[in-house]
Scaffold this motif. Structure first.
Motif, mmCIF file in Angstrom:
data_model
loop_
_atom_site.group_PDB
_atom_site.id
_atom_site.type_symbol
_atom_site.label_atom_id
_atom_site.label_comp_id
_atom_site.label_asym_id
_atom_site.label_seq_id
_atom_site.Cartn_x
_atom_site.Cartn_y
_atom_site.Cartn_z
ATOM 1 N N GLN A 1 38.714 29.510 46.866
ATOM 2 C CA GLN A 1 37.592 30.431 46.704
ATOM 3 C C GLN A 1 36.268 29.677 46.591
ATOM 4 O O GLN A 1 35.226 30.164 47.055
ATOM 5 N N TYR B 1 33.117 30.167 48.827
ATOM 6 C CA TYR B 1 31.835 30.463 48.173
ATOM 7 C C TYR B 1 30.705 29.659 48.813
ATOM 8 O O TYR B 1 29.613 30.174 49.056
ATOM 9 N N ILE C 1 33.925 32.444 39.729
ATOM 10 C CA ILE C 1 35.030 32.464 40.688
ATOM 11 C C ILE C 1 36.281 32.869 39.916
ATOM 12 O O ILE C 1 36.523 32.383 38.808
ATOM 13 N N SER C 2 37.074 33.760 40.489
ATOM 14 C CA SER C 2 38.289 34.258 39.816
ATOM 15 C C SER C 2 37.972 34.813 38.431
ATOM 16 O O SER C 2 38.751 34.635 37.486
#
Length: 273
Positions: free
Chosen positions: A86, A90, A13-14
């Motif tokens: 996020q 997800y 993530i990111s």
């Protein structure tokens, strides 16, 4: 939590590799955010009680636990909150209850401020509050090539057990497993790079006028003998947050999930029912 039931995996993530533990069981989702220099282990005694009533998603924040100690991620509360958002996306979660301990509580508040429509309730345990940004000379010093070593030597001035004594009221609960778990990050060189970047980029905590704009129902739980984040911070937060309730426990320190897991569970269940 029954470790046979929980799934542990790394997700990205990111652009950061994140360690995640989760049990998705069709029940209302509850996402857990640990505090400074900690990990999902913070909630170790709470999970077995919670999983009977909620789906569980718990992550190690970038820079902590088993997650990546990224040297490109900007360690700000705003970015942590975006990462939590996020994470919610997800796992395709809706109406999420976020449980945040200490610094994780402040990240939960940042998240609720940013995406209130995705958050059902907040449970804030010994939540960080009203801390200002690091002083400018420390921020400037963080760019010095040897600054990581300064942090290393500062942290290692005390033993892990001494740090744990500061977060517990009842020292008899401190055991070898716990000491080993909290020592793990201290053995990683990149951990100190993460702390340097957190000091450099961490904004101050949300101000009173910003808190007053967060209408998410919020339960504040505090140990009355908390030596890390005083219960007075809880009293200020319950005043500033428009829809908040404060519960305090006597003879309880900062690591409230270890000292009072049953009481925390019962109060969470009562508040979310």
């Amino acid at each position: 939590m029954d470790r046979n039931q929980i799934k542990s995996e790394f997700i990205t993530i990111s652009n950061v590799k994140i360690f995640c533990e989760h049990v998705i069981n069709g029940k209302p989702p509850m996402l857990f955010i640990h505090g400074f220099a900690s990990s999902t282990y913070t909630f170790n005694r709470l999970f077995p009680l919670i999983e009977k009533h909620f789906s569980i998603i718990a992550i190690d924040l970038p820079g902590f636990g088993r997650s990546e100690k990224s040297t490109t991620f900007v360690y700000s509360f705003k970015n942590y909150a975006e990462l939590i958002e996020q994470c919610i996306d997800y796992f395709k979660l809706t109406n999420v209850t976020i449980v945040g301990h200490s610094m994780g509580g402040q990240i939960a508040l940042y998240t609720a401020k940013a995406v209130p429509e995705k958050i059902n309730k907040l449970i804030l345990l010994g939540c960080s509050g009203y801390l200002k940004r690091a002083k400018k000379f420390l921020i400037y010093a963080s760019y010095l090539p040897f600054f990581n070593y300064i942090i290393y030597f500062y942290i290692h001035k005390k033993e892990v057990k001494d740090y744990l004594k500061n977060v517990f009221y009842n020292h008899s609960l401190i055991n070898d497993e716990m000491i080993s778990e909290f020592r793990k990050p201290l053995l990683e060189k990149k951990f100190y790079q993460s702390l340097t970047r957190l000091l450099r980029y961490r904004e101050g905590d949300l101000l009173s006028h910003q808190l007053k704009a967060i209408y998410t129902p919020t339960l504040l739980i505090w140990g009355e003998e908390d030596n890390v984040v005083s219960v007075n911070i809880g009293k200020r937060l319950v005043y500033d947050l428009p829809n908040a309730k404060l519960i305090t426990y006597k003879e309880t320190g900062h690591l409230i999930t270890e000292e009072r897991p049953v009481e925390v569970f019962e109060d969470i269940l009562s508040y979310t029912s």
